[in-house]
Design a protein around this motif. Sequence first.
Motif, mmCIF file in Angstrom:
data_model
loop_
_atom_site.group_PDB
_atom_site.id
_atom_site.type_symbol
_atom_site.label_atom_id
_atom_site.label_comp_id
_atom_site.label_asym_id
_atom_site.label_seq_id
_atom_site.Cartn_x
_atom_site.Cartn_y
_atom_site.Cartn_z
ATOM 1 N N ALA A 233 0.880 -0.889 0.269
ATOM 2 C CA ALA A 233 -0.100 0.003 -0.010
ATOM 3 C C ALA A 233 1.103 1.337 -0.075
ATOM 4 N N HIS A 234 0.213 2.281 -0.021
ATOM 5 C CA HIS A 234 1.816 3.475 -0.380
ATOM 6 C C HIS A 234 1.733 3.621 1.535
ATOM 7 N N SER A 235 2.798 4.702 0.983
ATOM 8 C CA SER A 235 3.327 4.995 2.843
ATOM 9 C C SER A 235 2.321 5.992 2.998
ATOM 10 N N THR B 103 -1.168 5.856 3.583
ATOM 11 C CA THR B 103 -3.014 4.254 4.630
ATOM 12 C C THR B 103 -1.884 4.496 5.570
ATOM 13 N N PRO B 104 -3.645 5.250 6.375
ATOM 14 C CA PRO B 104 -3.181 5.656 7.515
ATOM 15 C C PRO B 104 -2.333 3.963 8.636
ATOM 16 N N MET B 105 -1.918 4.427 9.926
ATOM 17 C CA MET B 105 -1.364 2.763 10.156
ATOM 18 C C MET B 105 -1.991 1.827 11.128
ATOM 19 N N GLY B 106 -3.283 2.487 11.409
ATOM 20 C CA GLY B 106 -4.154 1.359 11.964
ATOM 21 C C GLY B 106 -4.455 0.678 10.607
ATOM 22 N N ASP B 107 -4.832 0.719 9.904
ATOM 23 C CA ASP B 107 -5.013 0.886 8.225
ATOM 24 C C ASP B 107 -4.522 -0.576 7.600
ATOM 25 N N ARG B 108 -2.887 -0.706 8.192
ATOM 26 C CA ARG B 108 -1.532 -1.639 7.429
ATOM 27 C C ARG B 108 -1.398 -2.674 7.475
ATOM 28 N N ARG B 109 -1.588 -3.626 6.530
ATOM 29 C CA ARG B 109 -1.282 -4.671 6.804
ATOM 30 C C ARG B 109 0.883 -5.395 6.832
ATOM 31 N N ASP B 110 1.530 -4.641 7.002
ATOM 32 C CA ASP B 110 2.274 -4.243 7.232
ATOM 33 C C ASP B 110 3.560 -5.824 8.000
ATOM 34 N N SER B 111 3.399 -6.458 6.873
ATOM 35 C CA SER B 111 4.516 -7.924 6.332
ATOM 36 C C SER B 111 6.194 -7.782 7.142
ATOM 37 N N THR C 116 8.279 4.037 -0.458
ATOM 38 C CA THR C 116 7.323 4.807 -0.580
ATOM 39 C C THR C 116 6.153 4.153 -0.742
ATOM 40 N N ALA C 117 6.155 2.252 -0.487
ATOM 41 C CA ALA C 117 5.505 1.654 -0.256
ATOM 42 C C ALA C 117 5.474 0.496 1.050
ATOM 43 N N VAL C 118 4.390 0.303 1.602
ATOM 44 C CA VAL C 118 4.371 -0.340 2.768
ATOM 45 C C VAL C 118 4.693 -2.690 2.876
ATOM 46 N N VAL C 119 5.186 -2.648 3.744
ATOM 47 C CA VAL C 119 5.567 -4.111 2.927
ATOM 48 C C VAL C 119 4.920 -5.015 2.694
ATOM 49 N N GLY C 120 4.858 -5.790 1.779
ATOM 50 C CA GLY C 120 3.667 -6.333 1.570
ATOM 51 C C GLY C 120 3.952 -8.056 1.545
ATOM 52 N N ARG C 121 5.184 -7.450 1.371
ATOM 53 C CA ARG C 121 5.888 -9.792 1.390
ATOM 54 C C ARG C 121 7.333 -9.134 2.494
#
Length: 415
Positions: free
Chosen positions: A224-226, A229-237, A273-278
Motif C-alpha cells: 500500500a502507499h506509505s 495508508t493510515p497506520m491502523g489500516d496497514r497489513r505491514d509484513s 514509498t510502499a508498505v511492505v507486502g511480503r
Amino acid sequence: MSIDPKRTVAELKELRDLTADENGAQRVAWTDTWLKARTWFESKLAELPVEHHYDAAGNGWATLKGESEKALIVGSHLDSVPNGGWLDGALGVLTGLEILRRFSKQYNGKPPITIRVVDWADEEGARFGRSLLGSSAFAGTDSIEADRGRTDKNGIRLEDALRRCGVEIDRFPESQKEQANAAAYLELHIEQGPVLERLGLPLAVVMGTKGVERHSITFHGQEAHSGSTPMGDRRDSLAPLAKLALEIYDIAGKHKDAVCTIGSVKTYPGIVTAVVGRCEATLDQRDLDADVLAQMYREAKEASEKFADEHRCTVEWSRIWSIEPVPFHSSLLGFCEAAVGETTDQVVHLPSGPLHDAAEVSRAGIPTVMMFVQSLYGISHNKIEDTKEEHLELAVRAMDALASKAAAWISEMNL
C-alpha cells in the motif's frame, strides 16, 4: 619423547606468509592458492616415512603405518574463507603433523598402531556454499546431485572446479574406503568464539557439535502507499518479522548454550514509498540437545503465527537445512579431559556452535572428539583472528597427550 610446539607455530606463520595477503588468508578450496598450500604441506611430509595420497574427494592423507592397521586419525582442513584467519583449520592439520613426527621418532618409524593425518577438502564451503564437502564424502553423507551444479560468483560450476584439481565428483563415494581400520579421530580447532577468553582459560573439551535447524520464513501482508495508508489500516509484513527478531532472544535465552539468528531479511517491493507486502527472512537455530532444538523451532513458529495474526498477515515456513546434534565419544571425552587437565589448571566443557569435519567423521560411526583453544576477541573468519602463542603451544602439547591416550586405548582394544 617430546614434541616441538614452537615448530608448529613457526610453520603456521610460514603458511600464512605463503598464502595470505594484506586482507588475510586466501586459501579458498579449489583455487591455486589452496593448491599451493597443499603442495607446501606435502613438502613437510617428505622427511617422514609416510605414504601420502589424495582420495576420490580430494582429502589428503598422510599415513605412518604401525604394527597394527588400526588407525588413529588426527586432522582438520587447510582451506580458508576469503580474507580469513591464519589459524582456522590449519592449526589442526599442522598439530597433526607434529604428532606424526613424534610418533615416528619415538617408535623409529613403526608405532604400535597406524597414525594418519588428514587434510579435509573444502571444509569451509566458501566458494560454492557447500560446507564439509570432503568429510561428508568420506562419511557417505554427500549430496552429489544437489551439489554438482553449484556455481561460484563467476558462474564456474563446482563440478568443473573440482575437475580442474583432479577430482571427479561422481567418484566421491570411493573416498569411503578411507574409513577402513579407522579407530578414532581427533581434531584441534580454535574456539571461534569469546567464551574461553572470558573465562581466562586456554583450552576446552568439546562435548559435540550443535544440531542446526535452518528455515526460510515468509510473511505476507498487503502492499500500500506509505503516504496515504493510515497506520491502523496497514497489513505491514515487516512488523511481525520485527517482533520475531526480538522474540528469538527470549527463546534462545531459556537454554544455556542455545543460539537463534535471523541473518537475512528481504522486503518487497523494497521501496520507501510502499508498505511492505511480503517479507522474507532466514532463521538459524542451534543447540547440542535435540529436544531443545525441537522446542525452539516450535516456539519460534508459534510466535510467528501469533505476530502475523496481530498484524493481519499470514506466515509460511520452509526448511532450508537440518542436521542433528552430534555428541562426541564418551571414552575420548574422558581422555580429552585428562589431557587438558594435565596441561592446564582447569577443565571446561563447551559445545561447538560451528560445524566441523569432526561431526561428519562421528556420523560415520568413528569415535571422535575435539579440543578448542582460546580465540582472542572471539573473532574468526577475519584477518584479525588470533590466539596467544603460549596458548597454541599448550594446545599442541595437550593434543599430543590426547593422541597418546587414544593410541593406548586403540592398542588395548586390539589385543
